[in-house]
Design a protein around this motif. Structure first.
Motif, PDB file in Angstrom:
ATOM      1  N   GLU A 118       0.902  -1.106   0.007  1.00 29.07           N
ATOM      2  CA  GLU A 118      -0.122   0.063   0.030  1.00 29.07           C
ATOM      3  C   GLU A 118       0.778   1.400  -0.033  1.00 29.07           C
ATOM      4  O   GLU A 118       2.166   1.167   0.362  1.00 29.07           O
ATOM      5  CB  GLU A 118      -0.803  -0.024   1.206  1.00 29.07           C
ATOM      6  CG  GLU A 118      -1.606  -1.340   1.258  1.00 29.07           C
ATOM      7  CD  GLU A 118      -2.169  -1.564   2.716  1.00 29.07           C
ATOM      8  OE1 GLU A 118      -3.268  -2.128   3.021  1.00 29.07           O
ATOM      9  OE2 GLU A 118      -1.292  -1.328   3.847  1.00 29.07           O
ATOM     10  N   VAL A 119       0.223   2.391  -0.569  1.00 30.45           N
ATOM     11  CA  VAL A 119       0.891   3.397  -0.658  1.00 30.45           C
ATOM     12  C   VAL A 119       0.029   4.808   0.282  1.00 30.45           C
ATOM     13  O   VAL A 119      -1.300   4.668   0.241  1.00 30.45           O
ATOM     14  CB  VAL A 119       1.052   4.141  -1.877  1.00 30.45           C
ATOM     15  CG1 VAL A 119       1.662   5.646  -1.872  1.00 30.45           C
ATOM     16  CG2 VAL A 119       2.005   3.270  -2.475  1.00 30.45           C
ATOM     17  N   ILE A 154      14.732   2.874 -12.006  1.00 29.07           N
ATOM     18  CA  ILE A 154      14.036   2.207 -11.331  1.00 29.07           C
ATOM     19  C   ILE A 154      12.741   1.922 -11.991  1.00 29.07           C
ATOM     20  O   ILE A 154      12.291   0.547 -12.020  1.00 29.07           O
ATOM     21  CB  ILE A 154      13.611   2.883  -9.945  1.00 29.07           C
ATOM     22  CG1 ILE A 154      14.870   3.429  -9.277  1.00 29.07           C
ATOM     23  CG2 ILE A 154      12.604   1.979  -9.055  1.00 29.07           C
ATOM     24  CD1 ILE A 154      15.719   2.534  -9.040  1.00 29.07           C
ATOM     25  N   LEU A 155      11.946   2.602 -12.711  1.00 32.38           N
ATOM     26  CA  LEU A 155      11.105   2.453 -13.503  1.00 32.38           C
ATOM     27  C   LEU A 155      11.175   1.115 -14.307  1.00 32.38           C
ATOM     28  O   LEU A 155      10.481   0.218 -14.567  1.00 32.38           O
ATOM     29  CB  LEU A 155      10.286   3.427 -14.392  1.00 32.38           C
ATOM     30  CG  LEU A 155       8.960   2.949 -15.165  1.00 32.38           C
ATOM     31  CD1 LEU A 155       7.903   2.438 -14.367  1.00 32.38           C
ATOM     32  CD2 LEU A 155       8.733   4.512 -15.783  1.00 32.38           C
ATOM     33  N   ALA A 163       8.126  -6.505 -11.005  1.00 36.25           N
ATOM     34  CA  ALA A 163       7.942  -6.223  -9.706  1.00 36.25           C
ATOM     35  C   ALA A 163       6.652  -5.311  -9.492  1.00 36.25           C
ATOM     36  O   ALA A 163       6.210  -4.868 -10.318  1.00 36.25           O
ATOM     37  CB  ALA A 163       9.250  -5.333  -9.046  1.00 36.25           C
ATOM     38  N   ILE A 164       6.177  -5.584  -8.390  1.00 38.16           N
ATOM     39  CA  ILE A 164       5.035  -4.703  -7.765  1.00 38.16           C
ATOM     40  C   ILE A 164       5.305  -3.508  -7.564  1.00 38.16           C
ATOM     41  O   ILE A 164       4.649  -2.340  -7.845  1.00 38.16           O
ATOM     42  CB  ILE A 164       4.357  -5.336  -6.350  1.00 38.16           C
ATOM     43  CG1 ILE A 164       4.122  -6.820  -6.540  1.00 38.16           C
ATOM     44  CG2 ILE A 164       3.274  -4.425  -6.175  1.00 38.16           C
ATOM     45  CD1 ILE A 164       3.539  -7.667  -5.524  1.00 38.16           C
ATOM     46  N   ASP A 319       2.930  -0.306  -9.605  1.00 38.99           N
ATOM     47  CA  ASP A 319       2.039  -0.708 -10.593  1.00 38.99           C
ATOM     48  C   ASP A 319       2.516  -0.243 -11.829  1.00 38.99           C
ATOM     49  O   ASP A 319       1.569   0.466 -12.761  1.00 38.99           O
ATOM     50  CB  ASP A 319       0.568  -0.292 -10.349  1.00 38.99           C
ATOM     51  CG  ASP A 319       0.005  -1.086  -9.088  1.00 38.99           C
ATOM     52  OD1 ASP A 319       0.450  -2.232  -8.767  1.00 38.99           O
ATOM     53  OD2 ASP A 319      -0.734  -0.566  -8.228  1.00 38.99           O
ATOM     54  N   ASN A 320       4.035   0.117 -12.056  1.00 38.80           N
ATOM     55  CA  ASN A 320       4.605   0.360 -13.113  1.00 38.80           C
ATOM     56  C   ASN A 320       4.296   1.778 -13.664  1.00 38.80           C
ATOM     57  O   ASN A 320       4.239   2.331 -14.801  1.00 38.80           O
ATOM     58  CB  ASN A 320       4.060  -0.460 -14.595  1.00 38.80           C
ATOM     59  CG  ASN A 320       4.348  -2.040 -14.665  1.00 38.80           C
ATOM     60  OD1 ASN A 320       5.421  -2.301 -14.311  1.00 38.80           O
ATOM     61  ND2 ASN A 320       3.478  -2.793 -15.021  1.00 38.80           N
ATOM     62  N   LYS A 321       4.100   2.620 -12.567  1.00 38.39           N
ATOM     63  CA  LYS A 321       3.956   4.124 -12.697  1.00 38.39           C
ATOM     64  C   LYS A 321       4.842   4.749 -11.590  1.00 38.39           C
ATOM     65  O   LYS A 321       5.095   4.241 -10.475  1.00 38.39           O
ATOM     66  CB  LYS A 321       2.579   4.472 -12.428  1.00 38.39           C
ATOM     67  CG  LYS A 321       1.741   3.866 -13.567  1.00 38.39           C
ATOM     68  CD  LYS A 321       0.305   4.387 -13.339  1.00 38.39           C
ATOM     69  CE  LYS A 321      -0.797   4.042 -14.348  1.00 38.39           C
ATOM     70  NZ  LYS A 321      -2.171   4.344 -13.925  1.00 38.39           N
ATOM     71  N   VAL A 322       5.387   5.776 -11.995  1.00 38.30           N
ATOM     72  CA  VAL A 322       6.389   6.647 -10.805  1.00 38.30           C
ATOM     73  C   VAL A 322       5.115   7.379 -10.152  1.00 38.30           C
ATOM     74  O   VAL A 322       4.662   8.267 -10.368  1.00 38.30           O
ATOM     75  CB  VAL A 322       7.019   7.598 -11.759  1.00 38.30           C
ATOM     76  CG1 VAL A 322       7.800   8.311 -10.810  1.00 38.30           C
ATOM     77  CG2 VAL A 322       8.161   6.869 -12.680  1.00 38.30           C
TER      78      VAL A 322
END
Length: 378
Positions: A118-119, A154-155, A163-164, A319-322
């Protein structure tokens, strides 16, 4: 035109000239007055900045902020070269002392921890950022660049490995803060293997990592000790600033300036928290001191916490987004290591990208291609 008319026009012209002259004189007096006021305020501000306790606090905070950037040398104009050198040496000494504080490892690792990631959005008086919660610490692995001769964003690491989520990792050789991101500083461990070390097996180095049971490890250790302790994934950075649930940074003035931050912490139930604070963006987020981050983490139950690479390296991907807003105007930096989160970490295979390269003579200033694609030219 009559003589009387000419005389009237002459009088009007003369009066108009006098009025214009008076206006110009008033403007000059006004400008001079404003200049005197600004000069007075400026001199008063300089006096306050250099001669008062509150001004000196702000001045040293500004100097500490510069120390954490590529413009470290500018701090000498605020505190002098001798004080700059002394302050840098003092930070290094205190960071090493903080690393030596014994950790009781009072962590109750859950047998079946939640797989949720979670964020949380966070903010303070001068910053905005996020906290990434990983409830199962065993889901975390150190992943390295896949580009021989250069770091990787990192992306790209997250997308390449499936990766998650992920955050930036450890220190690296970064001449003039414009390096290619390939050569780590200190050590790199992944999957229980020592992939990189720039010192001997019995030379202590500051590390941040996690062992095979999911226990966070931070402090100053020899590489040989890390292997004996069962440390699985680790990078080099400092300082460790929360130990046994207590903060080691005493106040704001000891917070190592205001900057973008990435930090790692662990709660008593084993949950790992990665804090990523944005900075250097007036109007949005200036940045945080380590004292600010320490308060955030203690409020959320951190038992252990340590600093990771920050500044323009700080990035959070999920989720593949910065998720955050990196401070660099050039976008995400190319880095050698990252902490990534996986649904099935057992399937992650991290190769030793530095194997067979003479890293003692590697040129960290050389950039193979603008897009970061590969070359092994030293």
């Amino acid at each position: 035109m009559s003589l009387q008319s000419n005389q009237g026009l002459s009088v009007q012209t003369s009066v108009g000239k006098r009025k214009r002259k008076a206006v110009r004189r008033r403007k000059r007096r006004g400008f001079l007055y404003a200049l005197i006021v600004l000069l007075g305020v400026g001199l008063g501000g300089v006096g306050w900045f250099y001669l008062t306790a509150s001004g000196s606090t702000l001045r040293y905070m500004a100097a500490d902020t510069l120390i954490t950037t590529q413009h470290r040398q500018w701090a000498k104009y605020l505190i002098g070269q001798a004080e700059l050198d002394r302050r840098v040496a003092d930070y290094e000494k205190r960071f090493d002392e903080m690393a030596q504080v014994k950790d009781q490892h009072n962590i109750d690792l859950a047998a079946q921890a939640s797989k949720q990631v979670e964020v949380e959005q966070v903010e303070g008086k001068s910053f905005k950022g996020q906290i990434l919660y990983v409830h199962d610490p065993k889901m975390i692995r150190v992943v390295t660049t896949s580009i021989v001769g250069q770091g990787e964003q990192i992306l790209s690491m997250v997308q390449r490995t499936g990766a998650i989520a992920g955050v930036n990792g450890g220190a690296f050789d970064d001449p003039n803060w414009d390096g290619n991101g390939f050569k780590p500083a200190g050590i790199v461990m992944s999957g229980g293997k020592l992939l990189y070390s720039d010192a001997g097996m019995n030379d202590p180095v500051n590390v941040v990592g996690i062992d095979r049971t999911g226990l966070m490890v931070a402090g100053r250790y020899k590489p040989s000790e890390l292997l004996d302790m069962g440390v699985r994934d680790a990078v080099t950075f400092q300082p460790k600033f929360i130990v046994n649930g207590k903060g080691l940074i005493k106040n704001e003035a000891d917070g190592w300036g205001i900057a973008p931050r990435t930090c790692m912490a662990q709660k008593q139930d084993g949950t790992i928290m990665f804090v990523v604070i944005d900075g250097r963006q007036p109007g949005y987020s200036i940045g945080a001191t380590l004292y600010d981050v320490q308060k955030l983490l203690l409020e959320r139950g951190a038992v252990t916490a340590a600093n990771l690479d920050g500044g323009s390296s700080s990035v959070l991907v999920k989720d593949n987004k910065v998720v955050n807003k990196p401070s660099s105007s050039y976008g995400m930096r190319y880095l050698p290591t990252a902490f990534l989160v996986f649904a099935d970490p057992g399937k992650v295979n991290v190769k030793n990208i530095w194997d067979g390269i003479d890293m003692d003579h590697f040129n960290s200033s050389y950039k193979p291609f603008a897009d970061g694609s590969g070359s092994s030219k030293p």
